[in-house]
Design a protein around this motif. Sequence first.
Motif, PDB file in Angstrom:
ATOM      1  N   GLY A 139       0.801  -1.219   0.000  1.00 18.88           N
ATOM      2  CA  GLY A 139       0.000   0.000   0.000  1.00 18.88           C
ATOM      3  C   GLY A 139       0.832   1.267   0.000  1.00 18.88           C
ATOM      4  O   GLY A 139       0.301   2.372   0.092  1.00 18.88           O
ATOM      5  N   ASP A 142       0.249   3.749  -3.184  1.00 20.32           N
ATOM      6  CA  ASP A 142      -1.099   4.253  -3.490  1.00 20.32           C
ATOM      7  C   ASP A 142      -1.048   5.737  -3.831  1.00 20.32           C
ATOM      8  O   ASP A 142      -0.501   6.544  -3.073  1.00 20.32           O
ATOM      9  CB  ASP A 142      -2.043   4.034  -2.308  1.00 20.32           C
ATOM     10  CG  ASP A 142      -2.438   2.580  -2.141  1.00 20.32           C
ATOM     11  OD1 ASP A 142      -2.030   1.753  -2.962  1.00 20.32           O
ATOM     12  OD2 ASP A 142      -3.163   2.276  -1.167  1.00 20.32           O
ATOM     13  N   GLN A 162      -4.560   1.122  -6.908  1.00 23.45           N
ATOM     14  CA  GLN A 162      -4.523   2.517  -6.491  1.00 23.45           C
ATOM     15  C   GLN A 162      -3.241   3.240  -6.895  1.00 23.45           C
ATOM     16  O   GLN A 162      -3.072   4.426  -6.631  1.00 23.45           O
ATOM     17  CB  GLN A 162      -4.684   2.607  -4.970  1.00 23.45           C
ATOM     18  CG  GLN A 162      -5.964   1.982  -4.444  1.00 23.45           C
ATOM     19  CD  GLN A 162      -7.201   2.582  -5.096  1.00 23.45           C
ATOM     20  OE1 GLN A 162      -7.343   3.807  -5.153  1.00 23.45           O
ATOM     21  NE2 GLN A 162      -8.087   1.734  -5.599  1.00 23.45           N
TER      22      GLN A 162
END
Length: 226
Positions: A139, A142, A162
Amino acid sequence: MKRRDFLAAGTLAMATAMVSPQLFAATEDKPLQILALVFDDYETLDLHGPVEMLGHMKNVQIKLVGDKSIIRSYQGPKVVTDISMDSVTPCDLFIVPGGLGTRKLVEDEELMAWLRKQVSVSGKVFSICTGSALLAKAGILDGVNATTNKMAYQWVTGLAGQVNWQPSARWVDDGKFLTSSGVSAGTDAALFYVSQLRGEVEARRIERLTEYHWNHDAKNDPYAVS
């Protein structure tokens, strides 16, 4: 403290603080700190190409971090780590190589947690090849403009929707994050980082010293995904 205990505790203040890219900038008395992650089946050139270029700058200290003392590359040669993953290490540049080993590591939740903490204490983060898969799955990328190995493009980009994946780029520099395409592109991106940090004259000096033909145009991507 073992890596599992460190990740579970999550109490280090530095592990959650955002670090300025200039915070650990080298001075005459203090070397530029570069930390590189290594893991079994990392791609040899992903790591050693950039390290060759970066290591020719003056006043630089390069260390390897891994989950054990001896790490085997995909091609077979082994390296010895300098630092364990029981904690995180503040640095100016954190390097994440790729390789077939990333295929398993994207499912390693302990590694994902450690990466998030390590990135938070790193001035700039530089991935090569499928090293971006590890950052993306954690993550960390992102909302970031990034690229990856074009031969593994579908796999990597499928891990994290993302990320603003760039299908045509030798490398992408987006503030804190520098991501490069497959294998040899990391060497080109490393020279870009040298030019960014120390100027193009220094990058060209290293290019001549190593007798390397630098593709200095990030838009010149012969392996772009159409």
